[in-house]
Design an enzyme around this catalytic site. Structure first.
Site, PDB file in Angstrom:
ATOM      1  N   ARG A 103       0.850  -1.187   0.000  1.00 39.65           N
ATOM      2  CA  ARG A 103       0.000   0.000   0.000  1.00 39.65           C
ATOM      3  C   ARG A 103       0.887   1.238   0.000  1.00 39.65           C
ATOM      4  O   ARG A 103       1.957   1.250   0.578  1.00 39.65           O
ATOM      5  CB  ARG A 103      -0.894   0.034   1.240  1.00 39.65           C
ATOM      6  CG  ARG A 103      -2.114  -0.873   1.140  1.00 39.65           C
ATOM      7  CD  ARG A 103      -3.023  -0.702   2.339  1.00 39.65           C
ATOM      8  NE  ARG A 103      -2.412  -1.158   3.563  1.00 39.65           N
ATOM      9  CZ  ARG A 103      -1.809  -0.399   4.460  1.00 39.65           C
ATOM     10  NH1 ARG A 103      -1.755   0.923   4.279  1.00 39.65           N
ATOM     11  NH2 ARG A 103      -1.273  -0.896   5.539  1.00 39.65           N
ATOM     12  N   TYR A 233      -1.291  -3.397  -6.935  1.00 38.89           N
ATOM     13  CA  TYR A 233      -1.161  -4.095  -5.653  1.00 38.89           C
ATOM     14  C   TYR A 233      -2.512  -4.154  -4.924  1.00 38.89           C
ATOM     15  O   TYR A 233      -3.201  -3.133  -4.800  1.00 38.89           O
ATOM     16  CB  TYR A 233      -0.095  -3.420  -4.758  1.00 38.89           C
ATOM     17  CG  TYR A 233      -0.141  -4.002  -3.370  1.00 38.89           C
ATOM     18  CD1 TYR A 233       0.334  -5.303  -3.139  1.00 38.89           C
ATOM     19  CD2 TYR A 233      -0.739  -3.337  -2.320  1.00 38.89           C
ATOM     20  CE1 TYR A 233       0.224  -5.886  -1.889  1.00 38.89           C
ATOM     21  CE2 TYR A 233      -0.850  -3.911  -1.060  1.00 38.89           C
ATOM     22  CZ  TYR A 233      -0.366  -5.182  -0.859  1.00 38.89           C
ATOM     23  OH  TYR A 233      -0.493  -5.768   0.380  1.00 38.89           O
ATOM     24  N   LYS A 242      -9.693  -2.009   1.681  1.00 37.27           N
ATOM     25  CA  LYS A 242      -9.270  -0.870   2.487  1.00 37.27           C
ATOM     26  C   LYS A 242     -10.061   0.383   2.085  1.00 37.27           C
ATOM     27  O   LYS A 242     -10.404   1.202   2.923  1.00 37.27           O
ATOM     28  CB  LYS A 242      -7.768  -0.629   2.313  1.00 37.27           C
ATOM     29  CG  LYS A 242      -6.921  -1.830   2.706  1.00 37.27           C
ATOM     30  CD  LYS A 242      -7.144  -2.221   4.139  1.00 37.27           C
ATOM     31  CE  LYS A 242      -6.308  -3.410   4.543  1.00 37.27           C
ATOM     32  NZ  LYS A 242      -6.584  -3.844   5.920  1.00 37.27           N
ATOM     33  N   HIS A 262     -10.758  -1.933  11.622  1.00 37.71           N
ATOM     34  CA  HIS A 262      -9.682  -2.800  11.106  1.00 37.71           C
ATOM     35  C   HIS A 262      -9.454  -3.906  12.138  1.00 37.71           C
ATOM     36  O   HIS A 262      -8.476  -3.883  12.886  1.00 37.71           O
ATOM     37  CB  HIS A 262      -8.430  -1.933  10.928  1.00 37.71           C
ATOM     38  CG  HIS A 262      -7.339  -2.583  10.164  1.00 37.71           C
ATOM     39  ND1 HIS A 262      -6.032  -2.152  10.229  1.00 37.71           N
ATOM     40  CD2 HIS A 262      -7.321  -3.640   9.301  1.00 37.71           C
ATOM     41  CE1 HIS A 262      -5.269  -2.896   9.447  1.00 37.71           C
ATOM     42  NE2 HIS A 262      -6.016  -3.811   8.881  1.00 37.71           N
ATOM     43  N   SER A 284      -1.437  -3.540  10.417  1.00 38.81           N
ATOM     44  CA  SER A 284      -1.188  -4.443   9.296  1.00 38.81           C
ATOM     45  C   SER A 284       0.020  -5.340   9.575  1.00 38.81           C
ATOM     46  O   SER A 284       1.042  -4.871  10.080  1.00 38.81           O
ATOM     47  CB  SER A 284      -0.910  -3.616   8.045  1.00 38.81           C
ATOM     48  OG  SER A 284      -1.978  -2.736   7.827  1.00 38.81           O
ATOM     49  N   CYS A 286       0.548  -7.706  11.714  1.00 36.37           N
ATOM     50  CA  CYS A 286       0.910  -7.970  13.115  1.00 36.37           C
ATOM     51  C   CYS A 286       0.219  -9.227  13.639  1.00 36.37           C
ATOM     52  O   CYS A 286       0.087  -9.412  14.841  1.00 36.37           O
ATOM     53  CB  CYS A 286       0.548  -6.794  14.002  1.00 36.37           C
ATOM     54  SG  CYS A 286       1.670  -5.405  13.815  1.00 36.37           S
ATOM     55  N   ASP A 311      -9.687  -9.442   9.115  1.00 38.97           N
ATOM     56  CA  ASP A 311      -9.124  -8.114   8.844  1.00 38.97           C
ATOM     57  C   ASP A 311     -10.084  -6.956   9.136  1.00 38.97           C
ATOM     58  O   ASP A 311      -9.641  -5.907   9.562  1.00 38.97           O
ATOM     59  CB  ASP A 311      -8.671  -8.045   7.376  1.00 38.97           C
ATOM     60  CG  ASP A 311      -7.761  -6.859   7.092  1.00 38.97           C
ATOM     61  OD1 ASP A 311      -6.889  -6.574   7.927  1.00 38.97           O
ATOM     62  OD2 ASP A 311      -7.919  -6.221   6.031  1.00 38.97           O
ATOM     63  N   ARG A 402       1.568 -12.064  -0.805  1.00 39.79           N
ATOM     64  CA  ARG A 402       0.210 -12.282  -0.279  1.00 39.79           C
ATOM     65  C   ARG A 402      -0.460 -13.513  -0.851  1.00 39.79           C
ATOM     66  O   ARG A 402      -0.137 -13.967  -1.939  1.00 39.79           O
ATOM     67  CB  ARG A 402      -0.657 -11.071  -0.637  1.00 39.79           C
ATOM     68  CG  ARG A 402      -0.219  -9.765  -0.008  1.00 39.79           C
ATOM     69  CD  ARG A 402      -0.668  -9.676   1.406  1.00 39.79           C
ATOM     70  NE  ARG A 402      -0.196  -8.500   2.108  1.00 39.79           N
ATOM     71  CZ  ARG A 402      -0.886  -7.868   3.058  1.00 39.79           C
ATOM     72  NH1 ARG A 402      -2.081  -8.296   3.400  1.00 39.79           N
ATOM     73  NH2 ARG A 402      -0.378  -6.831   3.677  1.00 39.79           N
TER      74      ARG A 402
HETATM   75  C1  OXD Z   1      -3.274  -4.388   5.443  1.00 38.35           C
HETATM   76  C2  OXD Z   1      -3.920  -5.562   4.817  1.00 38.35           C
HETATM   77  O1  OXD Z   1      -2.347  -3.807   4.862  1.00 38.35           O
HETATM   78  O2  OXD Z   1      -4.834  -6.122   5.444  1.00 38.35           O
HETATM   79  O3  OXD Z   1      -3.703  -4.014   6.550  1.00 38.35           O
HETATM   80  O4  OXD Z   1      -3.569  -5.921   3.690  1.00 38.35           O
HETATM   81 MN    MN Z   2      -5.406  -5.115   7.217  1.00 46.88          MN
END
Ligand code: OXD
Ligand code: MN
Length: 618
Positions: A103, A233, A242, A262, A284, A286, A311, A402
């Site tokens: 991102r 991406y 998002k 989130h 993100s 984590c 998420d 991913r």
């Molecule tokens: C993020 C994702 O970047 O979920 O938070 O991809």
């Molecule tokens: Mn996320």
């Protein structure tokens, strides 16, 4: 589908890069013709087509037949590589442009009539100026390409929270990913109906020429519109996620009295069948996906953790209680580090029907990444398409590579994942990646104290966004990159929601990542996080013990079930401890953060900060 043909395998081995931009396709009759009846949609699509001048328009219906056709085209156009059918059935690899792997927060904009509405944490632009600039870039941008129109819904088909979106894109990869990540096609067309005034999100995406200097992710909350250009991406271009579910979602949520967060959503069931649901906000990369799919250690025989979402949580108030739905249909997770040790349910989920991006390809058509079980392959093709061996200096898989996989692949999927009203939430957990200061777990004294914990949350940065990795940054409620309006108003929205709750969830803070003096993690994490979850559930059921501390309710070691845990008692004491010096630094950092927001922080949270300082005798 059988195993890949020899020519295909050879092509795979020779391929050094892949394409994001592909020429127009010519679908056979009956494919790409699902034009909806709603004239508001048709007019908008015609307007975008007039501007971008595509070769043709492909109206998606989300069917299996359409998907098979597009997968075939994507293979022929080098957008995807088909993986070895025996090793990873019905799965594919995509390599993005190396300049386009995460991102891009510095070019993500909230375009509201005034800068104040976007607030101090967002890049802002005047909507008219941004529309003009983007329209200039989009002029003729789809010449020679196919323009896909993707109808989708976010949320279970029968939920009052569910939203309709349409995404226009010139990327087949986006279409194939959206079919995994959302409920796509006729379900959305039906939900929208032919009401010309119905609420729906307008999303326009074009790869342009995948040039980082012409890359913008722009949100127009007042228009319920998104325009994303110059990137391929996922986080920038799967506009459902998002962009709609969080940035536009949070704006709509405040206006309409609900919450877009989130957060993962999980269920935890005791051997006696008592079930609680919790949501957790971690920044993100984590470990939200790992926590949402947790498998309890052997000692917790009979306990079950089930996933509602990994998420994003959309929450509404019903009878004074918070209920959550997962608006998504799939998981878009970080691959490196995923293994049968760290997350067996994720490994099972991505063993088939998965779209991988930027992982390594083995010579026999399998995928590989750093942290996967077993020995590394002697030779592979790395995420850029170059030869790779275990001696290579470069990583085989990009750190932010991913998977996109349907949630129905998850063996631990919760039975109520499709329940329209959502699942009732007992606890809210905030957490971050902190090497020091933050103990393993503690509980807020009340709702507003919990809002303060969320508002001051911080974490060491990861590869999910471009920029330096490992620096502590404040990330309120893990929403810093995703709050679609003024963060001060967002904090106030949390406080206002609290006032409407008569049966509010308890709020906790966790940190799996604290390190000892030797620089080693003090806590094993993964399945053992069940021990923390169990304490949280015990607190919700009013059976768990805790000590009052300046920062909140803290468990002592005997309040946690630590049986059969392979960790020294000393480490447990250390990870549950409060270091007053570290907390002085933390308090100063929290104050600095609030000050940096330029006076938007609600009075109530300023008071919370003073109370915290006073509890430390400061
Ligand atoms: C993020 C994702 O970047 O979920 O938070 O991809
Ligand atoms: Mn996320």
């Amino acid at each position: 589908m059988g195993s890949p043909k020899v020519e295909d395998r050879e092509r795979v081995n020779q391929s050094t890069f892949m394409k994001d931009i592909a020429p127009a396709i010519s679908p056979p009759a009956g494919i790409g013709e699902a034009k909806p009846a709603n004239h508001a949609v048709i007019d908008w699509v015609q307007d975008v087509a007039k501007l971008t001048q595509p070769e043709n328009i492909f109206w998606c219906d989300g069917s299996g037949r359409e998907n098979d056709y597009l997968l075939g085209e994507a293979g022929r156009q080098d957008v995807l590589i088909k993986l070895n059918e025996k090793k990873v059935p019905r799965s594919y690899l995509h390599r993005s442009n190396p300049n386009d792997v995460a991102r891009i927060e510095q070019f993500t904009f909230i375009c509201t009539p005034t800068k104040k509405e976007a607030g101090p944490t967002n890049n802002w632009s005047d909507p008219a100026e941004m529309y003009t600039k983007l329209h200039e870039m989009l002029k003729g941008a789809m010449r020679g390409r196919t323009m896909f129109v993707i109808p989708y819904i976010m949320g279970p088909p029968d939920s009052p929270l569910t939203k309709v979106g349409f995404e226009i894109t010139d990327s087949i990869y986006v279409v194939l990913s959206m079919r995994i990540m959302t409920r796509m096609g006729n379900v959305a067309v039906k939900r929208l109906g032919d009401d010309q005034t119905a609420e729906w999100n307008r999303g326009v995406h074009s790869l342009l020429d995948v040039d980082p200097t012409r890359r913008f992710i722009c949100h127009f909350p007042q228009d319920n519109a998104i325009i994303s250009v110059g990137s391929g991406y996922g986080g920038n271009v799967l506009l459902s996620k998002k962009c709609l579910a969080l940035r536009i979602g949070s704006y709509l949520a405040r206006k309409q009295g609900w919450m877009a967060e989130h957060m993962l959503i999980l269920g935890v069931e005791s051997p006696e069948g008592r079930k609680h649901y919790v949501v957790a906000a971690f920044p993100s990369a984590c470990g939200k996906t790992n926590f949402a799919m947790l498998i309890p250690p052997k000692h917790f025989e009979g306990w079950k953790v089930t996933t509602v979402g990994d998420d994003i949580a959309w929450m509404q108030i019903r009878d004074g209680r918070l209920y959550a739905v997962n608006p998504e249909n799939g998981y878009f997770g970080v691959v490196p580090g995923t293994s049968y040790k760290s997350n067996p349910n994720a490994m099972k989920s991505i063993a088939h029907d998965t779209l991988y991006t930027n992982v390594a390809l083995t010579d026999d058509g399998d995928v590989w990444w750093e942290g996967k079980d077993g020995a590394p392959p002697a030779h592979a093709t790395d995420w850029r398409g170059n030869d790779w061996t275990p001696d290579s200096k470069e990583k085989a898989a990009h750190p932010n590579s991913r998977f996109a996989t349907p949630m129905f692949n998850n063996p631990a999927l919760d039975v109520d994942v499709e329940k329209g009203e959502g699942v009732p939430i007992s606890a809210i957990i905030f957490g971050g990646r902190r090497s020091d200061t933050m103990p393993l777990v503690f509980q807020a004294f009340d709702w507003n104290h919990g809002v303060y914990l969320g508002a001051t949350m911080a974490s060491e940065t990861t590869a999910a966004a471009t920029g330096a990795v490992g620096q502590v940054r404040r990330d309120p409620m893990a929403m810093l990159p995703f709050c679609g309006y003024n963060i001060g108003d967002y904090f106030q929205h949390w406080i206002d929601i609290g006032k409407r709750l008569t049966n509010s969830p308890l709020i906790f803070h966790v940190n799996w990542f604290r390190k000892g003096a030797d620089g080693q993690f003090l806590w094993p994490g993964f399945g053992d996080n069940m021990r923390v979850l169990k304490w949280i559930i015990d607190r919700c059921a009013q059976t768990g013990g805790a000590l009052k501390s300046p920062i909140g309710w803290l468990p002592s070691p005997h309040d946690l079930d630590l049986a059969e845990l392979d960790v020294a008692h000393k480490s447990v004491i250390e990870i549950l401890g409060i270091d007053h010096e570290e907390w002085q630094t933390e308090l100063a950092a929290q104050e600095k953060f609030f000050d940096s927001l330029g006076g938007v922080v609600p009075e109530e949270l300023m008071k919370q900060r003073e109370h915290l300082a006073a509890r430390f005798g400061l």
